[in-house]
Design an enzyme around this catalytic site. Sequence first.
Site, PDB file in Angstrom:
ATOM      1  CE  LYS A  22      -1.743   1.329   4.134  1.00  0.00           C
ATOM      2  NZ  LYS A  22      -1.298   2.701   4.432  1.00  0.00           N
ATOM      3  CG  ASN A  23       2.642   2.635   3.516  1.00  0.00           C
ATOM      4  OD1 ASN A  23       1.439   2.890   3.393  1.00  0.00           O
ATOM      5  ND2 ASN A  23       3.219   2.518   4.693  1.00  0.00           N
ATOM      6  CB  CYS A 117      -4.015  10.073  12.833  1.00  0.00           C
ATOM      7  SG  CYS A 117      -2.364   9.423  12.983  1.00  0.00           S
ATOM      8  NE  ARG A 122       1.277   9.798  10.914  1.00  0.00           N
ATOM      9  CZ  ARG A 122       0.895   8.725  10.239  1.00  0.00           C
ATOM     10  NH1 ARG A 122      -0.199   8.101  10.578  1.00  0.00           N
ATOM     11  NH2 ARG A 122       1.592   8.297   9.208  1.00  0.00           N
ATOM     12  N   PRO A 123       2.567  16.163  12.103  1.00  0.00           N
ATOM     13  CG  PRO A 123       4.387  17.409  12.855  1.00  0.00           C
ATOM     14  CD  PRO A 123       3.612  16.153  13.146  1.00  0.00           C
ATOM     15  CG  ASP A 125       6.774  20.561  10.555  1.00  0.00           C
ATOM     16  OD1 ASP A 125       6.350  19.389  10.514  1.00  0.00           O
ATOM     17  OD2 ASP A 125       7.791  20.881  11.190  1.00  0.00           O
ATOM     18  CG  LEU A 126       9.719  18.181   8.587  1.00  0.00           C
ATOM     19  CD1 LEU A 126      10.254  16.803   8.933  1.00  0.00           C
ATOM     20  CD2 LEU A 126      10.767  19.247   8.902  1.00  0.00           C
ATOM     21  CG  ASP A 309       4.038   1.208   9.565  1.00  0.00           C
ATOM     22  OD1 ASP A 309       3.684   2.025  10.439  1.00  0.00           O
ATOM     23  OD2 ASP A 309       4.017   1.484   8.346  1.00  0.00           O
ATOM     24  NE  ARG A 401      -6.733   3.749   6.755  1.00  0.00           N
ATOM     25  CZ  ARG A 401      -5.833   4.457   7.416  1.00  0.00           C
ATOM     26  NH1 ARG A 401      -5.954   4.656   8.683  1.00  0.00           N
ATOM     27  NH2 ARG A 401      -4.797   4.984   6.787  1.00  0.00           N
TER      28      ARG A 401
END
Length: 422
Positions: A22-23, A117, A122-123, A125-126, A309, A401
Amino acid sequence: MDFLCVEGGKRLQGSINISGAKNAALPLIALSLLSKEQVTLHNLPNVVDIKTFFLLLKMLGCEVEFLDTHTTTLRIPKIHNTKATYDIVRKMRASILVLGPLLGRFRYCEVSLPGGCAIGARPVDLHIKALEKMGAKIHIQGGYIVAEAKEGLKGAVINFDKITVTGSENILMAAAMAKGKTKIINLAKEPEVIQLCEVLKASGIEIKGIGSDEVEIYGSGGEALELPSNIYVIPDRIEAGTYLCAGAITNSQITLHQVNPSHLGAIISKLEEIGFKLTFNQDSITIYPTSKFYPFEVSTAEYPGFPTDMQAQFMALATQCEGASIIQERLFENRFMHVSELQRMGASISLHGNMATINGGHELLGADVMATDLRASSALVLAALVAKGKTNIHRIYHLDRGYEKLEEKFSKLGTKIIRDKE
Ligand code: UD1
């Protein structure tokens, strides 16, 4: 809402095929926004996150044709919209992956801020800082990232303060569209990021340093790319790791096909440390039973380190190791939601900040438990495999998911598992 009922105490046997990652599929789908011609993606996992992402691409104006459950053709005749709405992004954070490609190619986009989440703040900004460095003007309005690059993005030196997987992918795609050279320092080295780099290279983008944490990319200056017409998604190393843990926790011999063992180094080493023997072919792995489960220590880290994960699944496994195991979560501040559910099944776990101590070797008992996020949910399935009696796992939409045909695969391995409605 669906729930799963798992009857514990059975050894597993046999073999299953592992699905596409998925990723890896998500950034490749986003990449198709940069394509001149149609692209066919193969070995896509048939999971909800992929369907959600296709829905987003359709909303942007892509033509999406499903050839079968694992193969999809994408065409970008005309993008009529460059807005990724809250409705979709709130369902799946990885929707942020359209930010780099949309801005790079169409010079303007609006992408809903993903927000926090279950596993942490989990920003993004980067992602934003890097695009600003490439000349984008970005502001937040009404919960949306509004990004504009009137003259197109420009090559720049991007030095990520922290390693970010989707951040690296976003900036790689943006850099492929930028004018001139972009140097990215501290790039993520996950196999999914490397596949994206390789597809960019196969699309005619000059990219040096693939596989290292520093790459140089010479962008097309906004020209659409000639992507390979067929792209094959790499196998899912996290799904493979989860089933290896299923073999381990039940002390069984099982074989996984369609895997890439070289992507599973940290997972395999940890299983060997616990006492398991594994054998490998080019695209299959077999795990064998052991006489004793040794306790272990592990800290999550960026690839090639031990994946966050897989943290929850190894915690389930630690409940069966004789003695105290220690798990440190270094990436996400709130990724221990499975602890209280495992405790409800009788696990002895104490938490100190980002460190969990699991006193293993005790019997788990079936219970009603609740899935809280994707990987935490799979840890509950693993615990249920060895628990005495039946375990009902609620809120399994999290599992849907990211795990294709979970109950079918477990049934094939001999588990008594059924899906039912609440
Ligand atoms: C990706 C994976 C997810 C995995 C995670 C870490 C996808 C679709 N998802 O998520 O399954 O658990 O990598 O391997 O590939 N961070 C910031 N600012 C940013 C971006 C990240 O502070 O702008 C922080 C995060 O809060 C986190 C760390 O960096 O603490 C790593 O996050 P990141 O690699 O970005 O995770 P994702 O790409 O969202």
